[in-house]
Design an enzyme around this catalytic site. Structure first.
Site, mmCIF file in Angstrom:
data_model
loop_
_atom_site.group_PDB
_atom_site.id
_atom_site.type_symbol
_atom_site.label_atom_id
_atom_site.label_comp_id
_atom_site.label_asym_id
_atom_site.label_seq_id
_atom_site.Cartn_x
_atom_site.Cartn_y
_atom_site.Cartn_z
ATOM 1 N N SER A 128 5.379 -6.474 -1.705
ATOM 2 C CA SER A 128 5.105 -6.647 -0.296
ATOM 3 C C SER A 128 5.730 -7.819 0.225
ATOM 4 O O SER A 128 5.237 -8.759 -0.419
ATOM 5 C CB SER A 128 3.646 -6.533 -0.164
ATOM 6 O OG SER A 128 3.203 -6.603 1.204
ATOM 7 N N CYS A 150 -7.359 -8.955 1.846
ATOM 8 C CA CYS A 150 -7.189 -7.772 2.756
ATOM 9 C C CYS A 150 -8.174 -6.598 2.437
ATOM 10 O O CYS A 150 -7.897 -5.617 3.103
ATOM 11 C CB CYS A 150 -5.667 -7.214 2.392
ATOM 12 S SG CYS A 150 -5.270 -6.938 0.448
ATOM 13 N N GLN A 181 1.516 -9.106 -6.212
ATOM 14 C CA GLN A 181 0.834 -10.633 -6.303
ATOM 15 C C GLN A 181 1.814 -11.424 -7.120
ATOM 16 O O GLN A 181 1.661 -12.370 -7.214
ATOM 17 C CB GLN A 181 -0.361 -10.482 -7.025
ATOM 18 C CG GLN A 181 -1.651 -10.315 -5.872
ATOM 19 C CD GLN A 181 -1.906 -11.316 -4.849
ATOM 20 O OE1 GLN A 181 -1.414 -12.468 -5.036
ATOM 21 N NE2 GLN A 181 -2.469 -10.859 -3.755
ATOM 22 N N HIS A 229 4.658 -9.894 3.012
ATOM 23 C CA HIS A 229 3.877 -10.899 3.449
ATOM 24 C C HIS A 229 3.175 -11.700 2.424
ATOM 25 O O HIS A 229 2.794 -12.815 2.659
ATOM 26 C CB HIS A 229 2.800 -10.426 4.411
ATOM 27 C CG HIS A 229 1.760 -9.600 3.689
ATOM 28 N ND1 HIS A 229 0.591 -10.102 3.498
ATOM 29 C CD2 HIS A 229 1.708 -8.337 3.352
ATOM 30 C CE1 HIS A 229 -0.197 -8.831 2.768
ATOM 31 N NE2 HIS A 229 0.394 -8.023 2.781
ATOM 32 N N THR A 234 12.972 6.057 10.179
ATOM 33 C CA THR A 234 14.198 5.126 10.820
ATOM 34 C C THR A 234 13.465 3.667 10.135
ATOM 35 O O THR A 234 12.298 3.316 10.405
ATOM 36 C CB THR A 234 14.272 4.851 12.468
ATOM 37 O OG1 THR A 234 14.870 6.282 12.854
ATOM 38 C CG2 THR A 234 15.240 3.876 12.599
ATOM 39 N N ASN A 254 -4.922 -9.642 -8.168
ATOM 40 C CA ASN A 254 -5.222 -10.370 -6.893
ATOM 41 C C ASN A 254 -6.495 -11.018 -6.599
ATOM 42 O O ASN A 254 -6.520 -11.864 -5.999
ATOM 43 C CB ASN A 254 -5.251 -9.300 -5.858
ATOM 44 C CG ASN A 254 -6.088 -8.201 -6.047
ATOM 45 O OD1 ASN A 254 -5.994 -7.518 -6.727
ATOM 46 N ND2 ASN A 254 -6.886 -7.983 -4.997
ATOM 47 N N THR A 290 0.889 -1.272 0.361
ATOM 48 C CA THR A 290 -0.073 0.092 0.066
ATOM 49 C C THR A 290 0.792 1.165 -0.026
ATOM 50 O O THR A 290 0.908 2.144 -0.709
ATOM 51 C CB THR A 290 -0.846 0.139 1.261
ATOM 52 O OG1 THR A 290 -1.690 -1.061 1.179
ATOM 53 C CG2 THR A 290 -1.975 1.272 1.336
#
Ligand SMILES: Cc1ncc(COP(=O)(O)O)c(C=O)c1O
Length: 334
Positions: A143, A268, A123, A145, A181, A94, A15
């Site tokens: 991404s 999601c 994806q 995950h 950071t 997706n 995102t």
């Protein structure tokens, strides 16, 4: 990823990478033009960003797709305007698993060096090969995950030399594009996940393709089940199906009771009772779209899982159909 270290910007995930890329280009190059081209089937992390930019005075063309969910290079060509500054097209859809013609679009766009090309590759990584450099890609979102890395970390690939407007100002980390950071433990976890992907190579993709085929063949034999994912040119880990007449949520929970976790639409961003924008874009009727389920296959799934899932699906559909038939017809309103 086949790119330089300096081209990698660490973010909090897909995102943020999409927002940084699209708004970063829009804000940096708005004096050059305010037109953006994207598709009707993007993830909300692109689609809703474009909608937001429309509210800020940008013009967006949402390209239609064919029955398989694929956008054509010709559609991109036709949509190009003198004030176009960005084209954003996802790699793998997706919801359907459809692979978009990124290489062809990117190669055609090379003749317009001032029109930037962003790809949401969230994806596709580890499932469908994509060569960033050959495809004329300026910005690409990843991404962790989605490939067994930690949640809340991702990458924005930014071609060397390309300047975009930073969304976050502060300490100037990540080449000044993403101040703050860095989340080092998550980044280390993502790096490890990428190394494992590399070690597994194409073996895992071929294994997933076989599972996908087994699943497709099984669903095809089931009465009243419709496979929405096209047969060819799709990612191996996504299968979308509909069981018209049976509500997706009800079937989902029945399968959950049997130990199978699947999803409706995008895992999601599931909103109940609204037909999927993606399925609507490929021309699927409301009733069929409302009964659609998305099955994701992963590293831990085996042929035995698929067999058991098909059995569970058949049983659940049969029980729900019988139940629906026994219900009295709804009373007519006065
Ligand atoms: C195509 C696509 N883009 C973007 C995202 C958002 O990624 P993240 O959850 O890392 O913010 C997803 C999540 O499923 C996705 O499928």
């Amino acid at each position: 990823m086949g790119c330089k270290e300096s081209e990698v910007i660490f973010t909090s995930g897909g995102t943020e990478s999409n927002n940084t890329a699209i708004k970063g280009v829009a804000f940096q190059y708005q004096n050059r033009g305010k037109h953006i081209i994207t598709t009707q089937v993007e993830h909300p992390a692109v689609y809703d960003v474009c909608k937001q930019l429309e509210g800020l005075g940008f013009a967006v063309t949402y390209l239609p797709v064919d029955r398989e969910g694929r956008v054509s290079v010709e559609a991109v060509q036709k949509a190009m305007r003198p004030d176009t500054i960005l084209v954003s097209v996802m790699h793998v859809n997706n919801e359907l698993g459809t692979i978009q013609p990124i290489l062809e679009i990117g190669q055609w766009l090379k003749q317009f060096p001032k029109v930037l090309f962003h790809v949401d590759a969230v994806q596709g990584i580890g499932k469908v090969p994509l060569r960033i450099k050959d495809s004329g890609i300026d910005l690409l979102s990843v991404s962790a995950h989605k490939f067994y890395g930690p949640r809340g970390v991702g990458i924005l690939y930014k071609r060397e030399g390309l300047i975009i407007h930073p969304l976050m100002m502060g300490g100037g980390q990540e080449g000044g594009v993403r101040s703050g950071t860095e989340n080092l433990p998550a980044i280390a976890g993502m790096a490890k996940a990428i190394r494992i992907l590399e070690e597994l190579g194409s073996v895992e993709m071929i294994r997933l393709q076989k599972l996908n085929q087994q699943l497709r063949e099984g669903i095809a034999t089931m009465e009243g089940c419709v496979v929405n994912t096209p047969e060819s040119n799709t990612a191996p880990h996504i299968m979308n199906l509909s069981v018209p007449g049976v509500k997706a949520e009800v079937l989902l929970h029945a399968l959950e009771e049997k130990g199978f976790l699947i999803s409706t639409k995008s895992a999601c961003s599931s909103k109940v009772n609204e037909p999927s924008r993606v399925l609507t874009a490929i021309g699927i009727e409301r009733d069929c779209a409302l009964s659609s389920l998305r099955i994701s296959l992963g590293r831990e799934n085996t042929p035995d899982d698929i067999q058991q899932f098909l059995k569970a699906l058949e049983e659940c559909v049969s029980v729900l159909r019988t139940y629906i038939k026994q219900q009295p017809a709804p009373a007519h309103r006065k």
